[in-house]
Scaffold this motif. Structure first.
Motif, PDB file in Angstrom:
ATOM      1  N   SER A  27     -18.262 -38.393 112.435  1.00  0.00           N
ATOM      2  CA  SER A  27     -17.203 -37.503 111.970  1.00  0.00           C
ATOM      3  C   SER A  27     -15.875 -38.019 112.512  1.00  0.00           C
ATOM      4  CB  SER A  27     -17.463 -36.079 112.463  1.00  0.00           C
ATOM      5  OG  SER A  27     -16.401 -35.240 112.093  1.00  0.00           O
ATOM      6  N   TYR A  28     -14.918 -38.253 111.609  1.00  0.00           N
ATOM      7  CA  TYR A  28     -13.617 -38.759 112.047  1.00  0.00           C
ATOM      8  C   TYR A  28     -12.468 -37.786 111.801  1.00  0.00           C
ATOM      9  CZ  TYR A  28     -12.336 -39.925 107.215  1.00  0.00           C
ATOM     10  OH  TYR A  28     -12.027 -39.857 105.883  1.00  0.00           O
ATOM     11  N   LYS A  29     -12.722 -36.711 111.045  1.00  0.00           N
ATOM     12  CA  LYS A  29     -11.641 -35.758 110.792  1.00  0.00           C
ATOM     13  C   LYS A  29     -12.230 -34.413 110.393  1.00  0.00           C
ATOM     14  CE  LYS A  29      -8.825 -36.756 107.345  1.00  0.00           C
ATOM     15  NZ  LYS A  29      -7.683 -37.007 106.439  1.00  0.00           N
ATOM     16  N   ARG A  30     -11.501 -33.346 110.750  1.00  0.00           N
ATOM     17  CA  ARG A  30     -11.837 -31.996 110.330  1.00  0.00           C
ATOM     18  C   ARG A  30     -10.568 -31.349 109.816  1.00  0.00           C
ATOM     19  NH1 ARG A  30     -11.648 -26.525 111.687  1.00  0.00           N
ATOM     20  NH2 ARG A  30     -13.618 -25.402 111.691  1.00  0.00           N
ATOM     21  N   LEU A  31     -10.660 -30.601 108.728  1.00  0.00           N
ATOM     22  CA  LEU A  31      -9.524 -29.840 108.199  1.00  0.00           C
ATOM     23  C   LEU A  31      -9.943 -28.385 108.027  1.00  0.00           C
ATOM     24  CD1 LEU A  31      -8.162 -32.218 105.423  1.00  0.00           C
ATOM     25  CD2 LEU A  31      -7.221 -31.840 107.695  1.00  0.00           C
ATOM     26  N   PRO A  32      -9.178 -27.431 108.554  1.00  0.00           N
ATOM     27  CA  PRO A  32      -8.076 -27.660 109.468  1.00  0.00           C
ATOM     28  C   PRO A  32      -8.557 -28.312 110.766  1.00  0.00           C
ATOM     29  CG  PRO A  32      -8.411 -25.292 109.096  1.00  0.00           C
ATOM     30  CD  PRO A  32      -9.425 -26.026 108.292  1.00  0.00           C
ATOM     31  N   ALA A  33      -7.666 -28.996 111.442  1.00  0.00           N
ATOM     32  CA  ALA A  33      -8.033 -29.821 112.595  1.00  0.00           C
ATOM     33  C   ALA A  33      -8.591 -29.020 113.769  1.00  0.00           C
ATOM     34  CB  ALA A  33      -6.825 -30.636 113.053  1.00  0.00           C
ATOM     35  N   GLU A  34      -8.086 -27.814 113.992  1.00  0.00           N
ATOM     36  CA  GLU A  34      -8.531 -27.004 115.127  1.00  0.00           C
ATOM     37  C   GLU A  34      -9.923 -26.435 114.857  1.00  0.00           C
ATOM     38  OE1 GLU A  34      -5.788 -26.357 113.321  1.00  0.00           O
ATOM     39  OE2 GLU A  34      -4.156 -27.012 114.605  1.00  0.00           O
ATOM     40  N   GLU A  35     -10.819 -26.577 115.820  1.00  0.00           N
ATOM     41  CA  GLU A  35     -12.217 -26.148 115.653  1.00  0.00           C
ATOM     42  C   GLU A  35     -12.362 -24.653 115.382  1.00  0.00           C
ATOM     43  OE1 GLU A  35     -15.180 -27.828 115.480  1.00  0.00           O
ATOM     44  OE2 GLU A  35     -14.115 -29.721 115.546  1.00  0.00           O
ATOM     45  N   ASP A  36     -11.404 -23.836 115.774  1.00  0.00           N
ATOM     46  CA  ASP A  36     -11.520 -22.393 115.568  1.00  0.00           C
ATOM     47  C   ASP A  36     -10.688 -21.897 114.383  1.00  0.00           C
ATOM     48  OD1 ASP A  36      -9.078 -22.896 116.793  1.00  0.00           O
ATOM     49  OD2 ASP A  36      -9.140 -21.079 118.016  1.00  0.00           O
ATOM     50  N   LYS A  37     -10.190 -22.812 113.549  1.00  0.00           N
ATOM     51  CA  LYS A  37      -9.369 -22.443 112.382  1.00  0.00           C
ATOM     52  C   LYS A  37     -10.136 -22.710 111.098  1.00  0.00           C
ATOM     53  CE  LYS A  37      -5.613 -21.738 114.837  1.00  0.00           C
ATOM     54  NZ  LYS A  37      -5.221 -20.427 115.194  1.00  0.00           N
ATOM     55  N   PHE A  38      -9.797 -21.937 110.033  1.00  0.00           N
ATOM     56  CA  PHE A  38     -10.466 -22.044 108.745  1.00  0.00           C
ATOM     57  C   PHE A  38      -9.447 -21.901 107.624  1.00  0.00           C
ATOM     58  CE2 PHE A  38     -14.620 -21.788 110.559  1.00  0.00           C
ATOM     59  CZ  PHE A  38     -14.458 -21.016 111.699  1.00  0.00           C
ATOM     60  N   PHE A  39      -9.754 -22.449 106.459  1.00  0.00           N
ATOM     61  CA  PHE A  39      -8.976 -22.176 105.256  1.00  0.00           C
ATOM     62  C   PHE A  39      -9.499 -20.872 104.668  1.00  0.00           C
ATOM     63  CE2 PHE A  39      -8.749 -26.987 104.883  1.00  0.00           C
ATOM     64  CZ  PHE A  39      -7.441 -27.064 105.328  1.00  0.00           C
ATOM     65  N   THR A  40      -8.586 -20.073 104.128  1.00  0.00           N
ATOM     66  CA  THR A  40      -8.910 -18.816 103.460  1.00  0.00           C
ATOM     67  C   THR A  40      -8.418 -18.923 102.009  1.00  0.00           C
ATOM     68  OG1 THR A  40      -6.796 -17.764 103.953  1.00  0.00           O
ATOM     69  CG2 THR A  40      -8.541 -17.558 105.640  1.00  0.00           C
ATOM     70  N   PRO A  41      -8.678 -17.918 101.167  1.00  0.00           N
ATOM     71  CA  PRO A  41      -8.168 -17.992  99.789  1.00  0.00           C
ATOM     72  C   PRO A  41      -6.649 -18.170  99.712  1.00  0.00           C
ATOM     73  CG  PRO A  41      -9.861 -16.325  99.908  1.00  0.00           C
ATOM     74  CD  PRO A  41      -9.582 -16.763 101.335  1.00  0.00           C
ATOM     75  N   THR A  42      -5.929 -17.695 100.707  1.00  0.00           N
ATOM     76  CA  THR A  42      -4.463 -17.826 100.666  1.00  0.00           C
ATOM     77  C   THR A  42      -3.940 -19.068 101.384  1.00  0.00           C
ATOM     78  OG1 THR A  42      -4.246 -16.393 102.595  1.00  0.00           O
ATOM     79  CG2 THR A  42      -4.085 -15.343 100.422  1.00  0.00           C
ATOM     80  N   THR A  43      -4.768 -19.719 102.203  1.00  0.00           N
ATOM     81  CA  THR A  43      -4.289 -20.893 102.945  1.00  0.00           C
ATOM     82  C   THR A  43      -4.937 -22.208 102.518  1.00  0.00           C
ATOM     83  OG1 THR A  43      -5.917 -20.655 104.739  1.00  0.00           O
ATOM     84  CG2 THR A  43      -3.793 -19.488 104.990  1.00  0.00           C
ATOM     85  N   ILE A  44      -5.918 -22.143 101.630  1.00  0.00           N
ATOM     86  CA  ILE A  44      -6.578 -23.381 101.193  1.00  0.00           C
ATOM     87  C   ILE A  44      -5.557 -24.274 100.484  1.00  0.00           C
ATOM     88  CG2 ILE A  44      -7.377 -22.419  98.989  1.00  0.00           C
ATOM     89  CD1 ILE A  44      -9.974 -24.047  99.387  1.00  0.00           C
ATOM     90  N   PRO A  45      -5.492 -25.547 100.838  1.00  0.00           N
ATOM     91  CA  PRO A  45      -4.507 -26.437 100.195  1.00  0.00           C
ATOM     92  C   PRO A  45      -4.713 -26.518  98.681  1.00  0.00           C
ATOM     93  CG  PRO A  45      -5.434 -27.471 102.151  1.00  0.00           C
ATOM     94  CD  PRO A  45      -6.248 -26.231 101.889  1.00  0.00           C
ATOM     95  N   LYS A  46      -3.612 -26.490  97.948  1.00  0.00           N
ATOM     96  CA  LYS A  46      -3.687 -26.529  96.483  1.00  0.00           C
ATOM     97  C   LYS A  46      -4.404 -27.779  95.988  1.00  0.00           C
ATOM     98  CE  LYS A  46       0.053 -23.423  95.425  1.00  0.00           C
ATOM     99  NZ  LYS A  46      -0.750 -22.284  95.701  1.00  0.00           N
TER     100      LYS A  46
END
Length: 126
Positions: A27-46
């Motif tokens: 594993s070389y990358k995680r998005l979002p980068a912080e292990e305790d963060k997640f994308f939601t319906p309002t924050t998921i990149p377009k």
């Protein structure tokens, strides 16, 4: 074992239609980068909501931490959004493995959806 060094997380299982990761990846990358963060319906990149693909040397692995996420592999020529009945519904606790350079699309399918994406490369491609 750490999820950063093992291709299959013990707390997640493959979704219907998932490919398998090769054994010799890291594993070389995680998005979002912080292990305790997640994308939601309002924050998921377009960019994730439209047709896109991973790099030619990278496997993608979206994980659904909460709710539901729609996923669809696309053909090389497919450009429009799939019909509703063509989506694979990924549920909480599931992941999908996407081979390098394979077109696909995702969309939130519940208001409480939380997801992250982990990216993998073969060890000799550092």
């Amino acid at each position: 074992m750490s999820s950063a060094t093992t291709p299959v997380s013990e707390s997640f299982r493959p979704a219907r239609g998932s490919h398998e990761l090769p054994q010799d990846v890291y594993s070389y990358k995680r998005l979002p980068a912080e292990e305790d963060k997640f994308f939601t319906p309002t924050t998921i990149p377009k960019g994730l909501l439209g047709r896109h693909k991973t790099a030619p040397t990278a496997w993608g692995q979206p994980h659904v931490a909460r709710g539901k996420l729609g996923f669809k592999f696309l053909s090389e020529t497919e450009t429009s959004s799939p019909e509703e009945d063509e989506w694979i519904v990924m549920n909480q606790g599931e992941y999908m493995v996407i081979p390098p350079a394979v077109p696909h699309i995702v969309k939130p399918m519940s208001e409480d959806m939380q997801m992250f994406v982990r990216f993998w490369k073969k060890k000799e491609e550092k």
